[in-house]
Design an enzyme around this catalytic site. Structure first.
Site, short mmCIF file in Angstrom:
data_model
loop_
_atom_site.label_atom_id
_atom_site.label_comp_id
_atom_site.label_asym_id
_atom_site.label_seq_id
_atom_site.Cartn_x
_atom_site.Cartn_y
_atom_site.Cartn_z
N SER A 247 17.93 -0.84 8.69
CA SER A 247 16.64 -1.17 9.28
C SER A 247 16.64 -1.06 10.81
O SER A 247 17.66 -1.26 11.48
CB SER A 247 16.28 -2.59 8.86
N ARG A 282 10.85 6.54 15.83
CA ARG A 282 11.73 7.13 14.81
C ARG A 282 11.90 8.63 14.93
O ARG A 282 13.00 9.15 14.82
CB ARG A 282 11.15 6.84 13.40
N GLU A 369 1.37 5.55 -1.38
CA GLU A 369 2.15 6.62 -0.76
C GLU A 369 1.88 8.00 -1.37
O GLU A 369 2.16 9.01 -0.75
CB GLU A 369 3.65 6.28 -0.82
N SER A 384 2.54 1.01 5.99
CA SER A 384 2.41 1.64 4.66
C SER A 384 2.15 0.61 3.58
O SER A 384 1.34 0.86 2.67
CB SER A 384 3.63 2.49 4.32
C1 FAD Z 1 13.83 1.14 1.83
C2 FAD Z 1 12.37 1.12 2.17
C3 FAD Z 1 11.89 0.22 3.10
C4 FAD Z 1 10.53 0.17 3.41
N1 FAD Z 1 10.09 -0.75 4.32
C5 FAD Z 1 8.76 -0.83 4.60
C6 FAD Z 1 8.27 -1.83 5.50
O1 FAD Z 1 9.02 -2.63 6.03
N2 FAD Z 1 6.94 -1.88 5.73
C7 FAD Z 1 6.05 -1.01 5.14
O2 FAD Z 1 4.86 -1.13 5.38
N3 FAD Z 1 6.49 -0.06 4.28
C8 FAD Z 1 7.83 0.05 4.00
N4 FAD Z 1 8.27 1.02 3.12
C9 FAD Z 1 7.29 1.91 2.48
C10 FAD Z 1 6.51 1.20 1.39
O3 FAD Z 1 7.36 0.31 0.71
C11 FAD Z 1 5.89 2.15 0.37
O4 FAD Z 1 5.24 3.18 1.03
C12 FAD Z 1 4.89 1.45 -0.52
O5 FAD Z 1 5.43 0.28 -1.06
C13 FAD Z 1 4.43 2.38 -1.61
O6 FAD Z 1 3.67 1.69 -2.59
P1 FAD Z 1 2.96 2.51 -3.75
O7 FAD Z 1 2.12 1.56 -4.50
O8 FAD Z 1 2.28 3.69 -3.19
O9 FAD Z 1 4.12 3.12 -4.64
P2 FAD Z 1 5.43 2.55 -5.39
O10 FAD Z 1 5.75 1.15 -5.09
O11 FAD Z 1 6.45 3.59 -5.12
O12 FAD Z 1 5.02 2.59 -6.93
C14 FAD Z 1 4.86 3.79 -7.62
C15 FAD Z 1 4.50 3.46 -9.05
O13 FAD Z 1 4.15 4.69 -9.72
C16 FAD Z 1 4.82 4.75 -10.95
N5 FAD Z 1 5.03 6.15 -11.33
C17 FAD Z 1 5.57 7.16 -10.62
N6 FAD Z 1 5.56 8.29 -11.32
C18 FAD Z 1 4.97 8.01 -12.51
C19 FAD Z 1 4.65 8.75 -13.68
N7 FAD Z 1 4.92 10.06 -13.79
N8 FAD Z 1 4.07 8.11 -14.72
C20 FAD Z 1 3.78 6.78 -14.65
N9 FAD Z 1 4.04 6.03 -13.56
C21 FAD Z 1 4.64 6.64 -12.51
C22 FAD Z 1 6.09 3.98 -10.77
O14 FAD Z 1 6.56 3.53 -12.01
C23 FAD Z 1 5.61 2.84 -9.86
O15 FAD Z 1 5.11 1.80 -10.64
C24 FAD Z 1 9.63 1.08 2.80
C25 FAD Z 1 10.11 1.98 1.86
C26 FAD Z 1 11.46 2.02 1.54
C27 FAD Z 1 11.94 3.01 0.54
#
Ligand code: FAD
Ligand code: SF4
Ligand code: SF4
Ligand code: FES
Lengths: 530, 244
Positions: A247, A282, A369, A384
């Site tokens: 981090s 970054r 995302e 994010s």
């Molecule tokens: C290590 C790390 C640290 C981070 N730290 C921060 C931070 O401090 N602050 C910040 O703002 N952001 C941070 N981020 C970024 C942030 O966590 C993500 O961008 C955000 O949580 C994404 O949420 P989401 O709902 O878009 O997707 P996700 O949480 O990735 O969820 C995706 C969902 O889609 C589903 N899925 C995918 N493909 C399929 C499919 N084919 N069929 C059915 N389901 C599917 C998965 O099962 C899951 O449920 C960090 C990311 C990482 C990796």
């Protein structure tokens, strides 16, 4: 009856589901694995909102300005306006759901995060994402019990069901436990996360976000925005099977980057940027790391020196990090410098959406995302999670307002070509080609070369449907990076090192008959969308 | 080094389980069992010690850094996360992988843990109204919220079985989270559910404590949740470590 189908149960999917349920609208929530396993639980550092609890005269207007500046002119101003204005309300809501944000004497504490002038990032030790997810999973459970949220865990989204007019009628999903394939009809909200699976072992994210969902909808004609914009985090370490994030807090607490030069340590960031040093944004740090590795007399490895940090800092602030490095690398960062490298951390690009989160086909919405929204050419840390929560909510509100009664009015296709997985060896070959073209520093020659290799790879084999989709999306990413002949945010071209106002536009890529086309579309004005 | 990997395989719930042994060559002792499984599945030419082709081994993973609980399985008889088990730990190079036993097998190492979510539903684990947090016990809220729902603790718990009325530590921690901030209107129902599904069944042996891969201080949470739900005392205030 109106029906809503949400693909993905991370922050954005949960936010969408809860928003619909609060309005009494039932939804189906599909995910490959339960919410507890989504990538959102990995988020560490925090979430932004101009709550101004630190009395620095912060405001949503300043949050807006920082986000737009961070995005280097490519963020949709209207969308960012909504995001930043609603952020304080979203944070307060999370508090009411019991998220244990760090407090001191009744005040919610905010911290500094890269690219922002004020303290604006709320956090819960180093597990902010996990804390928010736990609270929202409980919140969603309340509506599951009320029959409003129907969970379909262990279900894989295969593809969209499209009508003859190319509007979206529903989804086809496969139950990974029983193998059963079924069609579901209704408005579709894609919340399926970043395209990590295009870069196996090279991202900080999860294996669950395989990229197959993105590739499938791209093949079906859903336009993508800014796919060339990949965020590399400068300090990641390779652990078994992935890149593990070190981090920004480690540098915030005094971590120093160096490389061996002619036998001595060269603290290059401090020399090159005397003012901000190791805490430059970054993209700048990542680029400098890339450069010094190639510079004469330098060894090939950059290290993060954390040996100067106090015992108190280790015990109170970075204990998780230390434990992780000892467990996975047998390396104690208190005593030895940590070998670090840039790793892919976030996808700014994805499914193109407007400020209301409508995607390119009628009846289709996207958030989180997987969508291209809020972050332009560069995402600020902490924006994010906020974008996923606000985006999921906005997508659900738009879908609720526009949804028609769902009818199975789309011709049912019996065969399902997407059942066969892509060959894992091909996935790695595509990854290597993408990495060769979409590195931290890009240029015409390497991008042309990468496109050429991809074409040869594709021509040399009989690909199945998933493989074709992956090849097509990969080609579109490379093509977008090739045609953006300027440098902006995360996209740095050695042959065009300046930004060019003519490219202050969204890259929109589209797939027609298996081939990708690229165009540049002007950004919407504030107030343009209805 | 050669790893002698034996996997208890089962094509579907209706098929009979069998053992398959694979010799896996690697020099990378920092590799985890999770990565080894990925590598084996990515190699279409992989064969077992009897020369049979190894079809892809079904298992679940997601984060690969012990933060999501997906990859829980029995490794040499002990429930653990595959991404938390380095090859260097296995000096004799023998590794036996089996699915968790307290849940129905879907295929190979994949088990259906949905009973965990059903139990939380039965306990009504949610805030019916706004949470009423107490700043003094934020550390408890935090630790309780860290539960991965991986199920490792249930595997070693002498009193948990999937269709029983005792829900184990994976049920207790989500309840403990609520109890740190529970609004008055929910207190009675939660106290009842807690007694019935958690307090009465728990022998307090703390077998779950050492096994929890997230290192959650379950003993402390157990004491505090009991105090709040059964003895109706406020959770014990402790000097908290400064948050960061
Ligand atoms: C290590 C790390 C640290 C981070 N730290 C921060 C931070 O401090 N602050 C910040 O703002 N952001 C941070 N981020 C970024 C942030 O966590 C993500 O961008 C955000 O949580 C994404 O949420 P989401 O709902 O878009 O997707 P996700 O949480 O990735 O969820 C995706 C969902 O889609 C589903 N899925 C995918 N493909 C399929 C499919 N084919 N069929 C059915 N389901 C599917 C998965 O099962 C899951 O449920 C960090 C990311 C990482 C990796
Ligand atoms: S203390 Fe013993 S009985 Fe109680 S949950 Fe833990 S292992 Fe089970
Ligand atoms: S208490 Fe620990 S072992 Fe049990 S489910 Fe939670 S994280 Fe897993
Ligand atoms: S893959 Fe997430 S805990 Fe192992």
């Amino acid at each position: 009856m109106k029906r809503f189908l949400i693909i993905g149960a991370g922050l954005s999917g949960l936010s969408a589901a809860i928003t619909l349920a609060e309005r009494g609208l039932p939804c189906a929530l599909f995910s490959l694995q339960p919410s507890e396993r989504a990538q959102s639980v990995l988020a560490e550092g925090g979430i932004n909102a101009a709550l101004n609890t630190m009395h620095e005269d912060d405001s949503p207007a300043e949050h807006f300005a920082d986000t737009v500046r961070g995005g280097c002119g490519l963020a949709d101003p209207e969308a960012v306006r909504g995001l930043t204005e609603h952020a304080p309300e979203i944070l307060r809501r999370l508090e009411r759901c019991g998220v244990p944000f760090h407090m001191q004497n009744g005040t919610l504490m905010l911290r500094n995060f890269g690219g922002q002038k004020k303290k604006r990032t709320a956090y819960a030790r180093s597990s902010t994402g996990k804390m928010i997810m736990t609270a929202l999973i409980d919140e969603a459970r309340k509506y599951e019990a009320a029959g409003l949220i129907h969970r379909f865990p262990h279900h894989e989204f295969l593809r969209l069901l499209l009508r003859a007019d190319k509007s979206c009628a529903g989804v086809r999903c496969r139950d990974c436990y029983t193998g059963e394939i079924r069609d579901y009809f209704g408005a579709v909200l894609l919340c399926c996360g970043g395209m990590n699976g295009l870069f196996p072992e090279m991202t900080t994210g999860t294996t669950q976000n395989s990229g197959d969902a993105a590739a499938a909808v791209f093949m079906q004609g859903v336009p993508f925005g800014n796919p060339e914009m990949l965020q590399y985090h400068p300090t990641t370490v390779g652990i078994s099977g992935k890149r593990c994030l070190v981090s920004e807090a480690a540098r915030g607490e005094g971590g120093r980057l160096f490389i061996e030069k002619n036998g001595a340590r060269w603290y290059f960031m401090e020399e090159l940027y005397p003012e901000l040093g190791n805490l430059m944004p970054r993209d700048v740090v990542a680029r400098e790391m890339f450069r010094v590795r190639q510079s004469p007399g330098c060894g090939g490895q950059v290290y993060l020196d954390l040996t100067g940090l106090s015992a108190e800092t280790w015990a109170q602030k970075l204990s998780d990090l230390r434990e992780e490095l000892i467990a996975y690398l047998s390396l104690d960062p208190k005593r030895e410098p940590v070998p670090v490298k840039e790793g892919i951390h976030y996808f700014m690009g994805g499914i193109a959406v407007d400020a209301k989160h409508r995607a390119g086909l009628r009846g289709l919405y996207a958030a989180g995302e997987c969508a291209c929204q809020y972050h332009g050419a560069n995402r600020l840390g902490g924006n994010s999670m906020l974008g996923a929560l606000y985006g999921g909510k906005t997508a659900a509100e738009t879908a609720a307002a526009e949804a028609q009664d769902a009818e199975p009015d789309c011709p049912v296709q019996e065969d399902e070509p997407l059942l066969t997985p892509a060959d894992p060896r091909l996935i790695l070959q595509i990854r290597d080609i993408l990495l060769s073209g979409l590195g931290i520093v890009r240029d015409e020659t390497t991008l042309q070369g990468a496109l050429q290799s991809l074409a040869e790879l594709s021509a040399a084999r009989e690909s199945n449907a998933r493989e074709k989709a992956r090849l097509c999306l990969a080609g579109a990413m490379l093509q977008a990076a090739l045609e953006r002949r300027e440098s902006r945010g995360a996209h740095y071209r050695a042959d065009f090192p300046q930004s060019d106002e003519a490219y202050r536009k969204t890259t929109v890529v589209c797939c027609e008959n298996g081939a990708a086309s690229v165009k540049f579309v002007p950004l919407p004005e504030e107030g343009a969308s209805v | 080094m050669t790893v002698t990997l034996t996997v208890l395989r089962q094509a579907s719930p209706d098929d009979a389980p069998y053992r398959q042994t694979i010799l896996f060559e690697t020099d990378d002792m920092q590799m985890t069992v999770a990565s080894m499984l990925q590598k084996i599945n990515a190699d279409p030419a992989c064969t077992d010690t009897e020369g049979r082709a190894v079809t892809p081994i079904r298992w679940e993973c997601s984060c690969l850094q012990k933060k999501c609980g997906a990859c829980a399985m029995r490794i040499n008889g002990r429930p653990r996360l595959a991404c938390d088990a380095l090859l260097s730990e296995f000096r004799r190079g023998r590794i036996l992988l089996e699915p968790l036993r307290k849940f129905p097998v879907v295929a190979d190492l994949t088990v259906d843990r949905s009973i965990l979510m059903q139990n939380l539903m039965r306990m009504q684990i949610w805030f019916a109204e706004d949470a009423e947090p107490d700043e003094a016990v934020r550390g408890l809220t935090y630790d309780a919220s860290r539960c991965l729902q991986c199920g490792c603790c249930l595997e070693v718990c002498p009193n948990f079985c999937a269709d029983g009325k005792f829900y184990g530590m994976a049920g207790l921690l989500p309840a403990a989270r609520l109890l740190t901030a529970l609004p008055e209107s929910q207190k009675e129902a939660m106290q009842q559910a807690y007694r019935k599904h958690l307090y009465e069944g728990c022998g307090k042996s703390l077998a779950c404590h050492d096994i929890c891969p997230a290192g959650i201080p379950v003993d402390r949470l157990l004491v505090n949740a009991n105090a709040a739900a059964v003895w109706k005392r406020r959770p014990r205030r402790r000097r908290e470590k400064p948050d960061e």
